[in-house]
Design a protein around this motif. Structure first.
Motif, PDB file in Angstrom:
ATOM      1  N   VAL A 104       0.864  -1.180   0.000  1.00 49.75           N
ATOM      2  CA  VAL A 104       0.000   0.000   0.000  1.00 49.75           C
ATOM      3  C   VAL A 104       0.897   1.225   0.000  1.00 49.75           C
ATOM      4  O   VAL A 104       1.810   1.346   0.820  1.00 49.75           O
ATOM      5  N   MET A 105       0.653   2.123  -0.947  1.00 50.00           N
ATOM      6  CA  MET A 105       1.488   3.307  -1.047  1.00 50.00           C
ATOM      7  C   MET A 105       1.294   4.216   0.167  1.00 50.00           C
ATOM      8  O   MET A 105       0.170   4.500   0.565  1.00 50.00           O
ATOM      9  N   ASP A 106       2.394   4.634   0.741  1.00 48.03           N
ATOM     10  CA  ASP A 106       2.371   5.619   1.814  1.00 48.03           C
ATOM     11  C   ASP A 106       2.273   6.982   1.135  1.00 48.03           C
ATOM     12  O   ASP A 106       3.182   7.385   0.412  1.00 48.03           O
ATOM     13  N   PRO A 107       1.175   7.724   1.329  1.00 46.46           N
ATOM     14  CA  PRO A 107       0.984   8.968   0.586  1.00 46.46           C
ATOM     15  C   PRO A 107       2.028  10.042   0.883  1.00 46.46           C
ATOM     16  O   PRO A 107       2.197  10.973   0.100  1.00 46.46           O
ATOM     17  N   VAL A 108       2.751   9.919   1.967  1.00 47.55           N
ATOM     18  CA  VAL A 108       3.757  10.914   2.323  1.00 47.55           C
ATOM     19  C   VAL A 108       5.088  10.657   1.607  1.00 47.55           C
ATOM     20  O   VAL A 108       5.872  11.574   1.389  1.00 47.55           O
ATOM     21  N   GLU A 109       5.351   9.421   1.202  1.00 50.05           N
ATOM     22  CA  GLU A 109       6.675   9.050   0.702  1.00 50.05           C
ATOM     23  C   GLU A 109       7.147   9.917  -0.460  1.00 50.05           C
ATOM     24  O   GLU A 109       8.230  10.506  -0.389  1.00 50.05           O
ATOM     25  N   ASP A 110       6.380  10.006  -1.531  1.00 53.52           N
ATOM     26  CA  ASP A 110       6.850  10.747  -2.706  1.00 53.52           C
ATOM     27  C   ASP A 110       7.048  12.230  -2.425  1.00 53.52           C
ATOM     28  O   ASP A 110       8.056  12.813  -2.818  1.00 53.52           O
ATOM     29  N   SER A 111       6.087  12.849  -1.732  1.00 54.59           N
ATOM     30  CA  SER A 111       6.223  14.286  -1.469  1.00 54.59           C
ATOM     31  C   SER A 111       7.380  14.562  -0.508  1.00 54.59           C
ATOM     32  O   SER A 111       8.098  15.553  -0.670  1.00 54.59           O
ATOM     33  N   ALA A 112       7.587  13.697   0.482  1.00 50.57           N
ATOM     34  CA  ALA A 112       8.707  13.893   1.407  1.00 50.57           C
ATOM     35  C   ALA A 112      10.043  13.715   0.689  1.00 50.57           C
ATOM     36  O   ALA A 112      10.973  14.501   0.904  1.00 50.57           O
ATOM     37  N   LYS A 113      10.148  12.708  -0.165  1.00 48.22           N
ATOM     38  CA  LYS A 113      11.390  12.504  -0.915  1.00 48.22           C
ATOM     39  C   LYS A 113      11.693  13.712  -1.809  1.00 48.22           C
ATOM     40  O   LYS A 113      12.828  14.159  -1.893  1.00 48.22           O
ATOM     41  N   LYS A 114      10.668  14.252  -2.462  1.00 44.33           N
ATOM     42  CA  LYS A 114      10.867  15.425  -3.317  1.00 44.33           C
ATOM     43  C   LYS A 114      11.284  16.632  -2.480  1.00 44.33           C
ATOM     44  O   LYS A 114      12.206  17.369  -2.842  1.00 44.33           O
ATOM     45  N   ALA A 115      10.613  16.859  -1.359  1.00 47.04           N
ATOM     46  CA  ALA A 115      10.945  17.995  -0.501  1.00 47.04           C
ATOM     47  C   ALA A 115      12.367  17.886   0.049  1.00 47.04           C
ATOM     48  O   ALA A 115      13.091  18.881   0.133  1.00 47.04           O
ATOM     49  N   ILE A 116      12.782  16.685   0.412  1.00 48.98           N
ATOM     50  CA  ILE A 116      14.151  16.476   0.900  1.00 48.98           C
ATOM     51  C   ILE A 116      15.148  16.775  -0.216  1.00 48.98           C
ATOM     52  O   ILE A 116      16.163  17.442   0.006  1.00 48.98           O
ATOM     53  N   ALA A 117      14.863  16.312  -1.421  1.00 53.31           N
ATOM     54  CA  ALA A 117      15.733  16.604  -2.569  1.00 53.31           C
ATOM     55  C   ALA A 117      15.781  18.107  -2.837  1.00 53.31           C
ATOM     56  O   ALA A 117      16.839  18.659  -3.169  1.00 53.31           O
ATOM     57  N   ASP A 118      14.643  18.797  -2.681  1.00 51.61           N
ATOM     58  CA  ASP A 118      14.602  20.253  -2.869  1.00 51.61           C
ATOM     59  C   ASP A 118      15.471  20.984  -1.854  1.00 51.61           C
ATOM     60  O   ASP A 118      15.921  22.104  -2.107  1.00 51.61           O
ATOM     61  N   LEU A 119      15.711  20.370  -0.689  1.00 53.13           N
ATOM     62  CA  LEU A 119      16.634  20.938   0.298  1.00 53.13           C
ATOM     63  C   LEU A 119      18.091  20.727  -0.100  1.00 53.13           C
ATOM     64  O   LEU A 119      18.993  21.220   0.575  1.00 53.13           O
ATOM     65  N   GLY A 120      18.303  19.969  -1.157  1.00 52.55           N
ATOM     66  CA  GLY A 120      19.661  19.673  -1.602  1.00 52.55           C
ATOM     67  C   GLY A 120      20.260  18.441  -0.952  1.00 52.55           C
ATOM     68  O   GLY A 120      21.457  18.195  -1.056  1.00 52.55           O
ATOM     69  N   ILE A 121      19.432  17.656  -0.288  1.00 50.30           N
ATOM     70  CA  ILE A 121      19.905  16.450   0.380  1.00 50.30           C
ATOM     71  C   ILE A 121      19.676  15.272  -0.557  1.00 50.30           C
ATOM     72  O   ILE A 121      18.559  14.996  -0.960  1.00 50.30           O
ATOM     73  N   LYS A 122      20.752  14.605  -0.904  1.00 51.92           N
ATOM     74  CA  LYS A 122      20.683  13.458  -1.818  1.00 51.92           C
ATOM     75  C   LYS A 122      20.882  12.166  -1.027  1.00 51.92           C
ATOM     76  O   LYS A 122      21.350  12.166   0.097  1.00 51.92           O
ATOM     77  N   GLY A 123      20.537  11.055  -1.644  1.00 51.16           N
ATOM     78  CA  GLY A 123      20.815   9.750  -1.038  1.00 51.16           C
ATOM     79  C   GLY A 123      19.655   9.121  -0.294  1.00 51.16           C
ATOM     80  O   GLY A 123      19.820   8.073   0.328  1.00 51.16           O
ATOM     81  N   ILE A 124      18.474   9.739  -0.336  1.00 48.71           N
ATOM     82  CA  ILE A 124      17.312   9.154   0.337  1.00 48.71           C
ATOM     83  C   ILE A 124      16.735   8.047  -0.545  1.00 48.71           C
ATOM     84  O   ILE A 124      16.465   8.249  -1.717  1.00 48.71           O
ATOM     85  N   ARG A 125      16.577   6.865   0.033  1.00 51.93           N
ATOM     86  CA  ARG A 125      15.988   5.744  -0.706  1.00 51.93           C
ATOM     87  C   ARG A 125      14.489   5.626  -0.455  1.00 51.93           C
ATOM     88  O   ARG A 125      13.710   5.494  -1.385  1.00 51.93           O
ATOM     89  N   THR A 126      14.087   5.628   0.805  1.00 51.41           N
ATOM     90  CA  THR A 126      12.664   5.500   1.131  1.00 51.41           C
ATOM     91  C   THR A 126      12.300   6.388   2.316  1.00 51.41           C
ATOM     92  O   THR A 126      13.139   6.696   3.159  1.00 51.41           O
TER      93      THR A 126
END
Length: 137
Positions: A64-86
């Motif tokens: 079941v897709m966690d609705p927060v996962e994609d938006s949180a990963k994008k927001a973290i990337a927007d902070l310039g933080i790389k390397g997040i898998r899940t």
């Protein structure tokens, strides 16, 4: 009235190659409102003060897709933080009162989670003594 107090916390399980500075930036810039919320990534028991509470943790079922996962990963990337898998989330409920473990189990099943898409990840060990722990075969 059997229930005297209820506390909730949103738990984020972030898997990736990040350092402590990245964790602090993610927490302070994305995950909390610093005016109304606190965070802890080292000692959640201190933050939540679990004394005399019974805990129930609820997460999405596998597949079941966690609705927060994609938006949180994008927001973290927007902070310039790389390397997040899940990024996964768990909702933690702490309930204090003169309740039996059967009462807590009934409350959890009726109002804390939807069995179709969620499951209890962790509870106090006595919450449902009739169900044996799952063993992978």
């Amino acid at each position: 009235n059997k229930i005297r107090d209820v506390k909730t916390a949103q738990v984020y399980l972030i898997d990736g190659d990040i350092d402590e500075g990245d964790i602090i930036r993610i927490c302070e810039y994305l995950l909390i409102d610093p005016v109304t919320q606190e965070y802890s990534y080292k000692d959640k028991d201190r933050l939540l003060n679990k004394k005399n509470f019974k805990a129930v943790e609820v997460a999405y079922n596998p597949g079941v897709m966690d609705p927060v996962e994609d938006s949180a990963k994008k927001a973290i990337a927007d902070l310039g933080i790389k390397g997040i898998r899940t990024v996964k989330t768990v909702k933690l409920y702490l309930i204090r009162g003169s309740l039996s473990y059967a009462d807590i189990h009934q409350i959890a099943e009726k109002i804390l989670y939807n069995k179709v898409i969620q499951h209890i990840v962790k509870t106090e060990s006595e919450i449902d003594p009739d169900v044996p722990p799952y063993k992978f075969k």
